[in-house]
Design a protein around this motif. Structure first.
Motif, PDB file in Angstrom:
ATOM      1  N   TYR A 106      50.947 -21.448  20.721  1.00  0.00           N
ATOM      2  CA  TYR A 106      51.055 -21.527  22.143  1.00  0.00           C
ATOM      3  C   TYR A 106      51.592 -22.498  22.456  1.00  0.00           C
ATOM      4  CZ  TYR A 106      50.324 -20.751  27.210  1.00  0.00           C
ATOM      5  OH  TYR A 106      50.364 -21.552  28.040  1.00  0.00           O
ATOM      6  N   GLN A 107      52.920 -22.739  23.486  1.00  0.00           N
ATOM      7  CA  GLN A 107      53.635 -24.157  23.657  1.00  0.00           C
ATOM      8  C   GLN A 107      53.309 -23.902  25.257  1.00  0.00           C
ATOM      9  OE1 GLN A 107      56.875 -24.967  22.615  1.00  0.00           O
ATOM     10  NE2 GLN A 107      57.005 -26.635  23.027  1.00  0.00           N
ATOM     11  N   THR A 108      54.313 -23.328  25.976  1.00  0.00           N
ATOM     12  CA  THR A 108      54.365 -22.321  26.892  1.00  0.00           C
ATOM     13  C   THR A 108      54.540 -21.568  28.016  1.00  0.00           C
ATOM     14  OG1 THR A 108      56.049 -24.635  26.678  1.00  0.00           O
ATOM     15  CG2 THR A 108      56.460 -23.252  29.261  1.00  0.00           C
ATOM     16  N   LEU A 109      53.462 -21.043  28.853  1.00  0.00           N
ATOM     17  CA  LEU A 109      53.361 -20.215  29.631  1.00  0.00           C
ATOM     18  C   LEU A 109      54.194 -19.992  30.660  1.00  0.00           C
ATOM     19  CD1 LEU A 109      51.606 -17.246  30.186  1.00  0.00           C
ATOM     20  CD2 LEU A 109      50.661 -18.403  32.078  1.00  0.00           C
ATOM     21  N   CYS A 110      55.880 -19.168  30.505  1.00  0.00           N
ATOM     22  CA  CYS A 110      56.556 -18.351  30.836  1.00  0.00           C
ATOM     23  C   CYS A 110      57.069 -17.867  32.374  1.00  0.00           C
ATOM     24  CB  CYS A 110      57.859 -18.311  30.246  1.00  0.00           C
ATOM     25  SG  CYS A 110      57.759 -19.115  28.144  1.00  0.00           S
ATOM     26  N   GLY A 111      55.838 -17.107  32.277  1.00  0.00           N
ATOM     27  CA  GLY A 111      55.394 -16.559  33.412  1.00  0.00           C
ATOM     28  C   GLY A 111      55.186 -14.874  32.856  1.00  0.00           C
ATOM     29  N   SER A 112      54.474 -14.435  34.910  1.00  0.00           N
ATOM     30  CA  SER A 112      52.734 -13.787  34.272  1.00  0.00           C
ATOM     31  C   SER A 112      53.115 -13.294  35.740  1.00  0.00           C
ATOM     32  CB  SER A 112      51.312 -15.106  34.350  1.00  0.00           C
ATOM     33  OG  SER A 112      50.182 -13.583  34.597  1.00  0.00           O
ATOM     34  N   ALA A 113      52.477 -12.124  35.236  1.00  0.00           N
ATOM     35  CA  ALA A 113      53.379 -10.638  36.565  1.00  0.00           C
ATOM     36  C   ALA A 113      52.074  -9.736  36.454  1.00  0.00           C
ATOM     37  CB  ALA A 113      54.136 -10.259  37.089  1.00  0.00           C
ATOM     38  N   SER A 114      50.950  -9.323  37.398  1.00  0.00           N
ATOM     39  CA  SER A 114      50.196  -8.411  37.754  1.00  0.00           C
ATOM     40  C   SER A 114      50.588  -7.067  38.595  1.00  0.00           C
ATOM     41  CB  SER A 114      49.029  -8.431  37.121  1.00  0.00           C
ATOM     42  OG  SER A 114      48.351  -9.608  38.507  1.00  0.00           O
ATOM     43  N   VAL A 115      49.635  -6.378  38.718  1.00  0.00           N
ATOM     44  CA  VAL A 115      49.936  -4.649  39.864  1.00  0.00           C
ATOM     45  C   VAL A 115      48.548  -4.554  39.440  1.00  0.00           C
ATOM     46  CG1 VAL A 115      51.056  -2.787  37.932  1.00  0.00           C
ATOM     47  CG2 VAL A 115      50.987  -2.641  40.102  1.00  0.00           C
ATOM     48  N   ARG A 116      47.740  -3.691  40.724  1.00  0.00           N
ATOM     49  CA  ARG A 116      46.382  -3.338  40.608  1.00  0.00           C
ATOM     50  C   ARG A 116      46.677  -1.509  40.206  1.00  0.00           C
ATOM     51  NH1 ARG A 116      42.736  -5.046  41.721  1.00  0.00           N
ATOM     52  NH2 ARG A 116      41.840  -7.108  43.031  1.00  0.00           N
ATOM     53  N   ASN A 117      45.566  -1.599  39.865  1.00  0.00           N
ATOM     54  CA  ASN A 117      45.480   0.440  39.467  1.00  0.00           C
ATOM     55  C   ASN A 117      45.613   1.135  41.115  1.00  0.00           C
ATOM     56  OD1 ASN A 117      45.346   2.593  38.317  1.00  0.00           O
ATOM     57  ND2 ASN A 117      43.822   2.267  37.526  1.00  0.00           N
ATOM     58  N   PRO A 118      46.457   2.042  41.154  1.00  0.00           N
ATOM     59  CA  PRO A 118      46.331   2.541  42.086  1.00  0.00           C
ATOM     60  C   PRO A 118      45.315   3.926  42.482  1.00  0.00           C
ATOM     61  CG  PRO A 118      48.432   3.307  41.236  1.00  0.00           C
ATOM     62  CD  PRO A 118      47.971   1.953  40.346  1.00  0.00           C
TER      63      PRO A 118
END
Length: 80
Positions: free
Chosen positions: A66-78
């Motif tokens: 692992y070198q660089t975290l480029c992005g992250s996104a999440s969503v709640r379960n409806p």
């Protein structure tokens, strides 16, 4: 998509959170086909404790890992 012509490899993984608030990280998937290429996978998440949140992380890896975290996104379960 791997957009950089460098020695790094693009990786993505899912993560999920169960009802108790515990985060579970799922295996990394890698695009090792080089710059300008993309790859897709069929996958699913299942947790008997229930999934209240799901997300994805994208990172760049080199030979050391692992070198660089480029992005992250999440969503709640409806449907929780």
């Amino acid at each position: 998509m791997d957009t950089a012509s460098d020695a790094r490899v693009a990786g993505v993984r899912f993560y999920s959170m169960d009802r108790s608030g515990t985060t579970h990280y799922h295996m990394w998937r890698f695009n090792k086909n080089g710059a300008g290429t993309s790859q897709s996978w069929n996958t699913s998440l299942n947790d008997t404790r229930g999934i209240i949140l799901a997300g994805v992380e994208a990172a760049a890896f080199n030979d050391a890992g692992y070198q660089t975290l480029c992005g992250s996104a999440s969503v709640r379960n409806p449907y929780k």
